[in-house]
Scaffold this motif. Structure first.
Motif, PDB file in Angstrom:
ATOM      1  N   PHE A  22       0.850  -1.188   0.000  1.00  0.00           N
ATOM      2  CA  PHE A  22       0.000   0.000   0.000  1.00  0.00           C
ATOM      3  C   PHE A  22       0.887   1.240   0.000  1.00  0.00           C
ATOM      4  O   PHE A  22       1.890   1.291   0.714  1.00  0.00           O
ATOM      5  N   PRO A  67       1.283   5.697  -1.772  1.00  0.00           N
ATOM      6  CA  PRO A  67       0.868   6.733  -2.718  1.00  0.00           C
ATOM      7  C   PRO A  67       1.786   6.815  -3.929  1.00  0.00           C
ATOM      8  O   PRO A  67       2.947   6.412  -3.885  1.00  0.00           O
ATOM      9  N   TRP A 104      -3.489   6.228  -5.151  1.00  0.00           N
ATOM     10  CA  TRP A 104      -3.113   5.164  -4.228  1.00  0.00           C
ATOM     11  C   TRP A 104      -2.847   3.894  -5.026  1.00  0.00           C
ATOM     12  O   TRP A 104      -3.554   3.597  -5.991  1.00  0.00           O
ATOM     13  N   TYR A 145      -2.398  -0.281  -4.227  1.00  0.00           N
ATOM     14  CA  TYR A 145      -2.508  -1.288  -3.186  1.00  0.00           C
ATOM     15  C   TYR A 145      -2.856  -2.635  -3.808  1.00  0.00           C
ATOM     16  O   TYR A 145      -3.492  -2.720  -4.863  1.00  0.00           O
ATOM     17  N   GLU A 185      -5.547   0.437  -8.286  1.00  0.00           N
ATOM     18  CA  GLU A 185      -5.012   1.790  -8.370  1.00  0.00           C
ATOM     19  C   GLU A 185      -6.202   2.733  -8.394  1.00  0.00           C
ATOM     20  O   GLU A 185      -7.120   2.551  -9.191  1.00  0.00           O
ATOM     21  N   MET A 214      -7.046   9.552  -4.890  1.00  0.00           N
ATOM     22  CA  MET A 214      -6.783   9.675  -3.460  1.00  0.00           C
ATOM     23  C   MET A 214      -8.045   9.524  -2.619  1.00  0.00           C
ATOM     24  O   MET A 214      -7.973   9.212  -1.428  1.00  0.00           O
TER      25      MET A 214
END
Length: 246
Positions: A158, A160, A170, A172, A193, A196
């Protein structure tokens, strides 16, 4: 064009963290090659959407261990793209430089954990103009965590991603690996993906295999498909390569 060939860390010594993330999967793991060891991946990676196919020929992923907890990574690929009604074009895709620091080890802490900051940039701006690479410079600071449960291995990531062009995102994902036999591991992955605020995400389902011919030569394969892609048709993706550890 989104890129799916990313840096990998698989174990090659008893003091090194074992994992199943990284090529052929999208999500990375906390593993590092070990002091003075190379772990290099060469592969054919593709992404196919209706009316467009992009192929990395080859995807080049070079990893070097500095001590038992640091990995230096450099990654790039020549890219070929074929769009419907147009001729084949090619050029150098994006280039990634990264440093992984594994600061927790499962042997002492109960799980492996690392951070893997990287910068993604373009050497040839003509590749951006021709749609072979994404515009701008991007910065990622993801964290990875992994733990072994018998023959199962679970790895999550995870963090940014910021860009000089466009929105921040983000990244993850989670990978589950199962040791089918001593030299063979099967893997399944969900990778996402998003913006934010976690909207307009691109969700990918991926399955893979790693088979060790020897401790130095490892077959790495995966196939996957995007389940959601808000801005363009979903893609079929694949990665077919070899890992060389020495």
């Amino acid at each position: 064009m989104r890129r799916f060939a990313i840096a990998v860390s698989l174990a090659c010594a008893t003091r090194v963290a074992f994992g199943q993330g990284g090529p052929p999967m999208i999500t990375d793991d906390p593993g590092t090659p070990g002091n003075g060891k190379w772990e290099n991946n060469l592969a054919i990676a593709f992404e196919h959407r209706p009316n467009e196919t992009a192929i990395d020929v080859p995807a080049i992923d070079l990893n070097y261990g500095v001590g038992e907890h640091i990995q230096l990574t450099l990654q790039t690929a020549p890219v070929l793209v074929k769009r419907s009604g147009q001729g084949l074009i090619g050029g150098l895709g994006g280039t990634e430089a990264a440093l992984k620091w594994r600061f927790l080890a499962e042997a002492t802490s109960g799980f492996d954990m690392s951070m893997f900051p990287r910068v993604i940039f373009n050497i040839e701006q003509s590749s951006v103009r021709r749609g072979l690479a994404e515009d701008g410079t991007r910065f990622q600071i993801p964290f990875q965590i992994a733990k072994t449960f018998g023959r199962w291995r679970v790895d999550a990531e995870f963090g940014p991603r910021a860009s000089t062009v466009g929105r921040s995102e983000w990244l993850y994902g989670i990978v589950c690996g199962f040791d089918l036999a001593k030299p063979t591991m099967l893997m399944a992955e969900l990778h996402d993906e998003s913006r934010m605020n976690f909207s307009r995400d691109v969700l990918t389902l991926n399955v893979g295999l790693r088979h060790e011919f020897t401790e130095n030569y490892i077959l790495i394969l995966s196939m996957g498909h995007e389940l959601r892609s808000p801005d363009q048709p979903t893609a079929l993706i694949g990665y077919f390569g070899m890992q060389f550890v020495y």
